[in-house]
Motif scaffolding. Sequence first.
Motif, PDB file in Angstrom:
ATOM      1  N   SER A  99       0.883  -1.232  -0.141  1.00  0.00           N
ATOM      2  CA  SER A  99       0.007   0.163   0.405  1.00  0.00           C
ATOM      3  C   SER A  99       0.552   1.000   0.240  1.00  0.00           C
ATOM      4  O   SER A  99       1.901   1.049   0.734  1.00  0.00           O
ATOM      5  CB  SER A  99      -0.495  -0.313   1.631  1.00  0.00           C
ATOM      6  OG  SER A  99      -0.205   0.070   2.602  1.00  0.00           O
ATOM      7  N   SER A 100       0.204   2.210  -0.626  1.00  0.00           N
ATOM      8  CA  SER A 100       0.809   3.740  -0.535  1.00  0.00           C
ATOM      9  C   SER A 100       0.708   4.740   0.798  1.00  0.00           C
ATOM     10  O   SER A 100      -0.719   4.633   0.654  1.00  0.00           O
ATOM     11  CB  SER A 100       0.747   3.987  -1.894  1.00  0.00           C
ATOM     12  OG  SER A 100      -0.861   4.375  -2.357  1.00  0.00           O
ATOM     13  N   GLU A 101       1.528   5.576   0.689  1.00  0.00           N
ATOM     14  CA  GLU A 101       1.110   6.570   1.908  1.00  0.00           C
ATOM     15  C   GLU A 101      -0.243   7.513   0.713  1.00  0.00           C
ATOM     16  O   GLU A 101      -1.372   7.814   2.221  1.00  0.00           O
ATOM     17  CB  GLU A 101       1.559   7.366   2.038  1.00  0.00           C
ATOM     18  CG  GLU A 101       2.883   6.358   3.395  1.00  0.00           C
ATOM     19  CD  GLU A 101       3.984   7.880   4.056  1.00  0.00           C
ATOM     20  OE1 GLU A 101       3.489   8.569   4.127  1.00  0.00           O
ATOM     21  OE2 GLU A 101       5.110   7.404   4.626  1.00  0.00           O
TER      22      GLU A 101
END
Length: 248
Positions: A99-101
């Motif tokens: 996942s990405s911020e």
Amino acid sequence: MGRLNDKIAVVTGAGRGIGKAIAEKLASEGSTVVVSDVDGESAAATAKELCGGAVGLHADVASKESVEAMIDEVRTRFGRLDVLVNNAGWDKAEPFIDSSESDWDRIIAINLYGTLHTTKAALPLMVERQSGSIVNLGSDAARVGSSGEAVYSAAKGGIVSFTKTLAREMARNRINVNCVCPGPTDTELFASIGGDNPKLRESLTKAIPFRRLAEPRDLANTVAFFASDEAGYLTGQTVSVSGGLTMS
């Protein structure tokens, strides 16, 4: 006579899915429903389908200013607010390690901050009248975990905790605050995060004692109860609507 006659109710994320079913149920029980959605056209279309003078208003729950403008319009039109249903939500299913911020920010902004923004804007109208009902949509992902939904689970866990604390703070103002946690529910959002996979649907269905996914109306029925005077002595409660998949 409906259980919610003459009540003014705001439902966020009500242009489709669970939110639309909630708006339909509240209207059928006698509420005047404010259908709020980030998609103003779908909000207006849903409101047009409802009875009882429903109105559709644009609001992006991730934006404090947008929510405040929507609640100001509710005050101008109706002068009060009796029921708030914090339903708007969004998710992106993937392993946390991938996942990405930027996705964390969006998930938390919509699911957690969205409820905080809308509740903060709406509470003064309820405090003025010393009455009201707030129903927050959590998730069973918050209660038992859900693979691929780590940040969503965290945000919804915040909703469960927020519900309990706000219930304590608002009891003196005769405002009850409760939380409804959907299990796997047959919606567009569920399909978009993998629910359209036949193998996943089959395995989930087998795991649910009632042997079916929830329908949006199942959630709407529970929300309508919490919004009604019948639930006037219930506050700070969290209920799973999951066909028995989760029990506590």
